[in-house]
Design a protein around this motif. Structure first.
Motif, PDB file in Angstrom:
ATOM      1  N   HIS A  74       0.872  -1.189   0.000  1.00 27.65           N
ATOM      2  CA  HIS A  74       0.000   0.000   0.000  1.00 27.65           C
ATOM      3  C   HIS A  74       0.902   1.230   0.000  1.00 27.65           C
ATOM      4  O   HIS A  74       1.633   1.458   0.968  1.00 27.65           O
ATOM      5  CB  HIS A  74      -0.890  -0.016   1.250  1.00 27.65           C
ATOM      6  CG  HIS A  74      -1.745   1.220   1.447  1.00 27.65           C
ATOM      7  ND1 HIS A  74      -3.119   1.170   1.583  1.00 27.65           N
ATOM      8  CD2 HIS A  74      -1.442   2.534   1.538  1.00 27.65           C
ATOM      9  CE1 HIS A  74      -3.603   2.388   1.758  1.00 27.65           C
ATOM     10  NE2 HIS A  74      -2.589   3.242   1.740  1.00 27.65           N
ATOM     11  N   HIS A  76       1.398   5.432  -2.035  1.00 28.41           N
ATOM     12  CA  HIS A  76       0.846   6.470  -2.909  1.00 28.41           C
ATOM     13  C   HIS A  76       2.025   7.095  -3.658  1.00 28.41           C
ATOM     14  O   HIS A  76       2.693   7.982  -3.106  1.00 28.41           O
ATOM     15  CB  HIS A  76       0.158   7.554  -2.082  1.00 28.41           C
ATOM     16  CG  HIS A  76      -0.986   7.071  -1.243  1.00 28.41           C
ATOM     17  ND1 HIS A  76      -2.297   7.285  -1.579  1.00 28.41           N
ATOM     18  CD2 HIS A  76      -1.022   6.379  -0.073  1.00 28.41           C
ATOM     19  CE1 HIS A  76      -3.093   6.768  -0.657  1.00 28.41           C
ATOM     20  NE2 HIS A  76      -2.338   6.201   0.273  1.00 28.41           N
ATOM     21  N   HIS A 230      -8.975   2.698   1.898  1.00 30.67           N
ATOM     22  CA  HIS A 230      -8.545   2.898   3.286  1.00 30.67           C
ATOM     23  C   HIS A 230      -9.685   2.530   4.239  1.00 30.67           C
ATOM     24  O   HIS A 230     -10.849   2.732   3.914  1.00 30.67           O
ATOM     25  CB  HIS A 230      -8.164   4.364   3.520  1.00 30.67           C
ATOM     26  CG  HIS A 230      -6.969   4.807   2.738  1.00 30.67           C
ATOM     27  ND1 HIS A 230      -7.049   5.252   1.442  1.00 30.67           N
ATOM     28  CD2 HIS A 230      -5.654   4.876   3.063  1.00 30.67           C
ATOM     29  CE1 HIS A 230      -5.844   5.571   1.008  1.00 30.67           C
ATOM     30  NE2 HIS A 230      -4.970   5.356   1.971  1.00 30.67           N
ATOM     31  N   ASP A 320       2.986   2.979   2.885  1.00 30.88           N
ATOM     32  CA  ASP A 320       2.024   4.088   2.798  1.00 30.88           C
ATOM     33  C   ASP A 320       2.706   5.425   2.530  1.00 30.88           C
ATOM     34  O   ASP A 320       2.200   6.474   2.945  1.00 30.88           O
ATOM     35  CB  ASP A 320       1.144   4.176   4.061  1.00 30.88           C
ATOM     36  CG  ASP A 320      -0.021   5.143   3.895  1.00 30.88           C
ATOM     37  OD1 ASP A 320      -0.547   5.246   2.775  1.00 30.88           O
ATOM     38  OD2 ASP A 320      -0.396   5.809   4.878  1.00 30.88           O
TER      39      ASP A 320
HETATM   40 ZN    ZN Z   1      -2.809   5.213   2.061  1.00 30.91          ZN
END
Ligand code: ZN
Ligand code: GUN
Length: 429
Positions: A74, A76, A230, A320
């Protein structure tokens, strides 16, 4: 691509260390991995494999520890540029840093630059597979998959969808455009080379029910795609969700109501869960991405890894970034150890390593990666277990491979990654 033989220490799981403890892995102090193009053909002892394959070129990594590449379940990629930005709570942090940065990816050239930078950083840190959010802009998805394809990396990603007015103007779509653009992207990219598409509603607070419904329908039409979102990261976020969805008894119900739960779902964070949510996540086989550096950095809370694992939840590990404060899965394992300690469990290094490799790979339904075994894909790293003076002086006292590895888990970073191989090609070192 030809065959090649890598020599070094090897550590390969033959079972699940959460069930069998450290005996679940086999260590060789002088091991070898035979690669045949992009695949692992054999794993064994150096002397035996050299004798059996005398004509195959050899790369000797000495004391380096050959492992599967890390799998970040996970992250971004659009937030790479704002990693480690000072802030207060999740919603402030999203509004203050994340959304303004994600708007900049409207420029396809900028998106391409950030995608390439992120994947180069990943390779430098020994991460060979990532499941990433993109932005609302289709070009941000194109940029990520294109950069991964150029490097030969197995990745998963999707267009981040937000149509509620809680998302800023400029990062907002509609239920229909989210469906149409996600569908067009998945038709182009899902299953092309090493790419997997992940249908990506950002989270319930930035989607209308109509959008969640549309994305649930898209997933039902393409059930072999992943779905990522999420879940229950912060307590004030949960209060916000319950206010927005008055007929839902809890956060997970906002997704379930629209078909957004199942084996190929990957829920990020999942910290503050009710008993019902825990039971449903286990029952449906949904995946949970534990994001320990993010959970401490944004002050979200302490994920119940031991409890959820014992209940049978499927769990992987994730940075993350940029909510996470580090690109390194080593640092992420260290943070997972620290959070478990705060909850009364000392995770064994074998469990930390498994989460960062095979655990995350399983979460992504990529059983071909995350393993040092014949037939697996040749995404490998070589760790230097004495990469800094501080680590080296501790590692000299190690009595076994786990004691030798643990200081690198706790204190290591990209300097510990001596080499990274992607589909058999050496991209670092
Ligand atoms: Zn996230
Ligand atoms: N929840 C919704 N979006 C995000 C994000 O970008 N980062 C984190 N940490 N949590 C989120």
């Amino acid at each position: 691509m030809d065959r090649q033989l890598l020599l070094g220490q090897t550590l390969a799981f033959t079972a699940d260390p959460f069930a069998d403890g450290p005996a679940a892995a086999r260590h060789s102090a002088r091991g070898a991995v035979l690669l045949d193009g992009g695949q692992i053909a054999e794993v064994g002892e150096a002397d035996a494999l050299r004798a059996a394959h005398p004509d195959v070129p050899v790369t000797d990594h000495g004391q380096g520890l050959i492992l599967p590449g890390f799998v970040d379940a996970h992250m971004h990629y659009p937030q790479t540029g704002i990693v480690a930005s000072w802030g207060k709570r999740l919603i402030d942090w999203l509004n203050g840093y994340t959304f303004p940065e994600e708007m900049k990816l409207a420029d396809p050239a900028y998106a391409a630059e950030v995608a390439e930078r992120t994947l180069d950083l990943a390779i430098a840190h020994g991460t060979t597979t990532l499941l990433s959010y993109c932005t609302i802009h289709p070009a941000s998805v194109e940029a990520f998959f294109t950069a991964a394809e150029a490097r030969g990396m197995r990745v998963a990603a999707g267009r981040t969808c937000m149509d509620r007015d809680t998302a800023p103007e400029g990062l907002r779509d509609t239920a229909q455009s989210a469906y149409d653009e996600s569908k067009a992207l998945l038709e182009t990219w899902h299953g092309r080379g090493r790419a997997t598409y992940a249908i990506t509603p950002r989270f319930s607070p930035t989607s209308t029910e109509a959008q969640l419904e549309a994305l649930g329908a898209l997933w039902a039409e393409h059930p072999d795609c992943l779905m990522q979102t999420h879940l229950s990261e912060q307590t004030d976020e949960i209060d916000w969700v319950l206010g927005m969805y008055p007929d839902c008894e809890d956060y997970l119900a906002t997704y379930e109501k629209h078909g957004l739960i199942g084996e190929r779902a990957v829920f990020g964070h999942a910290i503050h869960l009710t008993e019902r949510e825990r039971a449903r996540l286990v029952e449906t086989g949904a995946g949970l991405a534990h994001c320990p550096t993010s959970n401490t950095f944004i002050g979200s809370g302490l994920f119940d890894l031991a409890g959820l694992q014992a209940a049978g939840a499927r769990i992987g590990l994730a940075t993350d970034t940029g909510g996470g404060s580090n690109f390194s899965m080593l640092r992420t394992m260290g943070a997972a150890y620290e959070i478990a300690q705060l909850r009364g469990t000392a995770l064994h290094p074998s469990q930390l390593l498994w989460l960062a490799t095979e655990g995350s790979a399983r979460l992504l339904h990529q059983e071909g990666i995350g393993r040092l075994a014949p037939g697996a894909e040749a995404d490998l790293i070589v760790l230097d277990l004495a990469s800094t003076p501080a680590i080296a002086q501790r590692a000299t006292r190690a009595g076994d491979i786990w004691e030798a590895l643990f200081p690198t888990i706790m204190m290591g970073d990209d300097r510990a990654v001596a080499a990274t191989y992607v589909a058999g090609r050496r991209l670092k070192g």
